[in-house]
Design a protein around this motif. Sequence first.
Motif, PDB file in Angstrom:
ATOM      1  N   ILE A  39      42.363  25.571  42.628  1.00 27.01           N
ATOM      2  CA  ILE A  39      41.462  26.368  43.465  1.00 27.01           C
ATOM      3  C   ILE A  39      42.016  27.775  43.675  1.00 27.01           C
ATOM      4  O   ILE A  39      41.256  28.738  43.787  1.00 27.01           O
ATOM      5  N   ALA A  40      43.324  27.919  43.693  1.00 23.08           N
ATOM      6  CA  ALA A  40      43.939  29.248  43.857  1.00 23.08           C
ATOM      7  C   ALA A  40      43.547  30.171  42.702  1.00 23.08           C
ATOM      8  O   ALA A  40      43.329  31.369  42.915  1.00 23.08           O
ATOM      9  N   ASP A  41      43.441  29.622  41.505  1.00 21.95           N
ATOM     10  CA  ASP A  41      43.039  30.438  40.357  1.00 21.95           C
ATOM     11  C   ASP A  41      41.595  30.910  40.484  1.00 21.95           C
ATOM     12  O   ASP A  41      41.283  32.055  40.161  1.00 21.95           O
ATOM     13  N   PHE A  42      40.736  30.036  40.965  1.00 17.96           N
ATOM     14  CA  PHE A  42      39.331  30.429  41.121  1.00 17.96           C
ATOM     15  C   PHE A  42      39.166  31.465  42.228  1.00 17.96           C
ATOM     16  O   PHE A  42      38.372  32.402  42.097  1.00 17.96           O
ATOM     17  N   LEU A  43      39.925  31.319  43.312  1.00 16.49           N
ATOM     18  CA  LEU A  43      39.870  32.312  44.381  1.00 16.49           C
ATOM     19  C   LEU A  43      40.440  33.640  43.888  1.00 16.49           C
ATOM     20  O   LEU A  43      39.864  34.703  44.140  1.00 16.49           O
ATOM     21  N   ALA A  44      41.552  33.597  43.175  1.00 21.43           N
ATOM     22  CA  ALA A  44      42.141  34.826  42.634  1.00 21.43           C
ATOM     23  C   ALA A  44      41.167  35.504  41.673  1.00 21.43           C
ATOM     24  O   ALA A  44      40.998  36.727  41.714  1.00 21.43           O
ATOM     25  N   PHE A  45      40.520  34.718  40.828  1.00 18.29           N
ATOM     26  CA  PHE A  45      39.526  35.269  39.898  1.00 18.29           C
ATOM     27  C   PHE A  45      38.434  36.000  40.663  1.00 18.29           C
ATOM     28  O   PHE A  45      38.069  37.132  40.323  1.00 18.29           O
ATOM     29  N   GLU A  46      37.907  35.365  41.701  1.00 16.00           N
ATOM     30  CA  GLU A  46      36.836  35.968  42.501  1.00 16.00           C
ATOM     31  C   GLU A  46      37.292  37.277  43.142  1.00 16.00           C
ATOM     32  O   GLU A  46      36.583  38.284  43.103  1.00 16.00           O
ATOM     33  N   VAL A  47      38.481  37.261  43.727  1.00 18.53           N
ATOM     34  CA  VAL A  47      39.009  38.452  44.401  1.00 18.53           C
ATOM     35  C   VAL A  47      39.250  39.579  43.395  1.00 18.53           C
ATOM     36  O   VAL A  47      38.859  40.727  43.630  1.00 18.53           O
ATOM     37  N   ILE A  48      39.876  39.263  42.273  1.00 22.25           N
ATOM     38  CA  ILE A  48      40.143  40.276  41.255  1.00 22.25           C
ATOM     39  C   ILE A  48      38.830  40.853  40.733  1.00 22.25           C
ATOM     40  O   ILE A  48      38.686  42.072  40.581  1.00 22.25           O
ATOM     41  N   ASP A  49      37.861  40.000  40.483  1.00 19.54           N
ATOM     42  CA  ASP A  49      36.559  40.435  39.984  1.00 19.54           C
ATOM     43  C   ASP A  49      35.881  41.364  40.994  1.00 19.54           C
ATOM     44  O   ASP A  49      35.397  42.446  40.648  1.00 19.54           O
ATOM     45  N   GLN A  50      35.850  40.953  42.242  1.00 22.45           N
ATOM     46  CA  GLN A  50      35.226  41.745  43.311  1.00 22.45           C
ATOM     47  C   GLN A  50      35.939  43.082  43.488  1.00 22.45           C
ATOM     48  O   GLN A  50      35.297  44.131  43.562  1.00 22.45           O
ATOM     49  N   PHE A  51      37.254  43.048  43.537  1.00 23.16           N
ATOM     50  CA  PHE A  51      38.018  44.271  43.770  1.00 23.16           C
ATOM     51  C   PHE A  51      37.926  45.222  42.580  1.00 23.16           C
ATOM     52  O   PHE A  51      37.922  46.437  42.758  1.00 23.16           O
ATOM     53  N   ASN A  52      37.865  44.691  41.377  1.00 20.61           N
ATOM     54  CA  ASN A  52      37.704  45.554  40.215  1.00 20.61           C
ATOM     55  C   ASN A  52      36.347  46.251  40.261  1.00 20.61           C
ATOM     56  O   ASN A  52      36.238  47.428  39.932  1.00 20.61           O
ATOM     57  N   TRP A  53      35.321  45.536  40.700  1.00 21.09           N
ATOM     58  CA  TRP A  53      33.999  46.135  40.828  1.00 21.09           C
ATOM     59  C   TRP A  53      34.010  47.221  41.905  1.00 21.09           C
ATOM     60  O   TRP A  53      33.501  48.327  41.687  1.00 21.09           O
ATOM     61  N   ILE A  54      34.586  46.903  43.063  1.00 20.93           N
ATOM     62  CA  ILE A  54      34.649  47.870  44.159  1.00 20.93           C
ATOM     63  C   ILE A  54      35.383  49.138  43.721  1.00 20.93           C
ATOM     64  O   ILE A  54      34.967  50.253  44.044  1.00 20.93           O
ATOM     65  N   SER A  55      36.470  48.966  42.967  1.00 21.92           N
ATOM     66  CA  SER A  55      37.292  50.105  42.550  1.00 21.92           C
ATOM     67  C   SER A  55      36.768  50.782  41.284  1.00 21.92           C
ATOM     68  O   SER A  55      37.419  51.682  40.748  1.00 21.92           O
ATOM     69  N   GLU A  56      35.613  50.343  40.820  1.00 21.85           N
ATOM     70  CA  GLU A  56      34.986  50.893  39.621  1.00 21.85           C
ATOM     71  C   GLU A  56      35.919  50.821  38.402  1.00 21.85           C
ATOM     72  O   GLU A  56      36.045  51.756  37.626  1.00 21.85           O
ATOM     73  N   GLY A  57      36.583  49.672  38.264  1.00 21.54           N
ATOM     74  CA  GLY A  57      37.437  49.406  37.111  1.00 21.54           C
ATOM     75  C   GLY A  57      38.891  49.816  37.264  1.00 21.54           C
ATOM     76  O   GLY A  57      39.706  49.564  36.381  1.00 21.54           O
ATOM     77  N   ASP A  58      39.233  50.425  38.390  1.00 18.84           N
ATOM     78  CA  ASP A  58      40.608  50.904  38.575  1.00 18.84           C
ATOM     79  C   ASP A  58      41.625  49.782  38.774  1.00 18.84           C
ATOM     80  O   ASP A  58      42.808  49.977  38.510  1.00 18.84           O
ATOM     81  N   VAL A  59      41.183  48.611  39.238  1.00 20.35           N
ATOM     82  CA  VAL A  59      42.114  47.488  39.377  1.00 20.35           C
ATOM     83  C   VAL A  59      42.682  47.126  38.008  1.00 20.35           C
ATOM     84  O   VAL A  59      43.890  46.980  37.846  1.00 20.35           O
ATOM     85  N   PHE A  60      41.824  47.010  37.008  1.00 22.34           N
ATOM     86  CA  PHE A  60      42.293  46.647  35.677  1.00 22.34           C
ATOM     87  C   PHE A  60      43.125  47.765  35.055  1.00 22.34           C
ATOM     88  O   PHE A  60      44.042  47.495  34.287  1.00 22.34           O
ATOM     89  N   LYS A  61      42.815  49.008  35.381  1.00 16.91           N
ATOM     90  CA  LYS A  61      43.622  50.130  34.880  1.00 16.91           C
ATOM     91  C   LYS A  61      45.013  50.117  35.512  1.00 16.91           C
ATOM     92  O   LYS A  61      46.004  50.430  34.858  1.00 16.91           O
ATOM     93  N   THR A  62      45.077  49.762  36.790  1.00 15.11           N
ATOM     94  CA  THR A  62      46.341  49.749  37.520  1.00 15.11           C
ATOM     95  C   THR A  62      47.171  48.519  37.189  1.00 15.11           C
ATOM     96  O   THR A  62      48.399  48.593  37.098  1.00 15.11           O
ATOM     97  N   TYR A  63      46.505  47.386  37.039  1.00 14.08           N
ATOM     98  CA  TYR A  63      47.187  46.110  36.797  1.00 14.08           C
ATOM     99  C   TYR A  63      46.643  45.453  35.527  1.00 14.08           C
ATOM    100  O   TYR A  63      45.802  44.549  35.598  1.00 14.08           O
ATOM    101  N   PRO A  64      47.104  45.863  34.359  1.00 16.00           N
ATOM    102  CA  PRO A  64      46.614  45.247  33.115  1.00 16.00           C
ATOM    103  C   PRO A  64      46.856  43.744  33.076  1.00 16.00           C
ATOM    104  O   PRO A  64      46.097  43.008  32.446  1.00 16.00           O
ATOM    105  N   ASN A  65      47.902  43.282  33.756  1.00 16.58           N
ATOM    106  CA  ASN A  65      48.160  41.842  33.766  1.00 16.58           C
ATOM    107  C   ASN A  65      47.056  41.085  34.508  1.00 16.58           C
ATOM    108  O   ASN A  65      46.736  39.950  34.161  1.00 16.58           O
ATOM    109  N   LEU A  66      46.459  41.711  35.512  1.00 15.64           N
ATOM    110  CA  LEU A  66      45.353  41.048  36.212  1.00 15.64           C
ATOM    111  C   LEU A  66      44.108  40.996  35.329  1.00 15.64           C
ATOM    112  O   LEU A  66      43.337  40.046  35.405  1.00 15.64           O
TER     113      LEU A  66
END
Length: 91
Positions: free
Chosen positions: A53-80
């Motif tokens: 369940i931790a993976d699914f919650l992390a997926f949701e949070v990462i997905d939401q935050f990447n959308w909010i940041s307009e893709g900057d989460v993935f630019k900042t954290y390629p591992n995420l």
Amino acid sequence: MLSVISDVKGQVTSTCYSNPDRKVVGQLAIDKLVLIAKYIGTKDTIVGKAVTIADFLAFEVIDQFNWISEGDVFKTYPNLEAYHGKIAAIP
């Protein structure tokens, strides 16, 4: 780790309701993900070898935050981005 992810989600989500500036909220999301990004590193899953369940919650949070940041989460954290892709690929 589940409680850490939940806390981070709550902090950023609550800010969405009190601050209409997407750039501010996006930067907060990036700042709050630093611990999660370090913990995940290059792991395939958060706990052990099986998806939890931790993976699914992390997926949701990462997905939401990447959308909010307009893709900057993935630019900042390629591992995420890599981790997000692994979880997204689960059938």
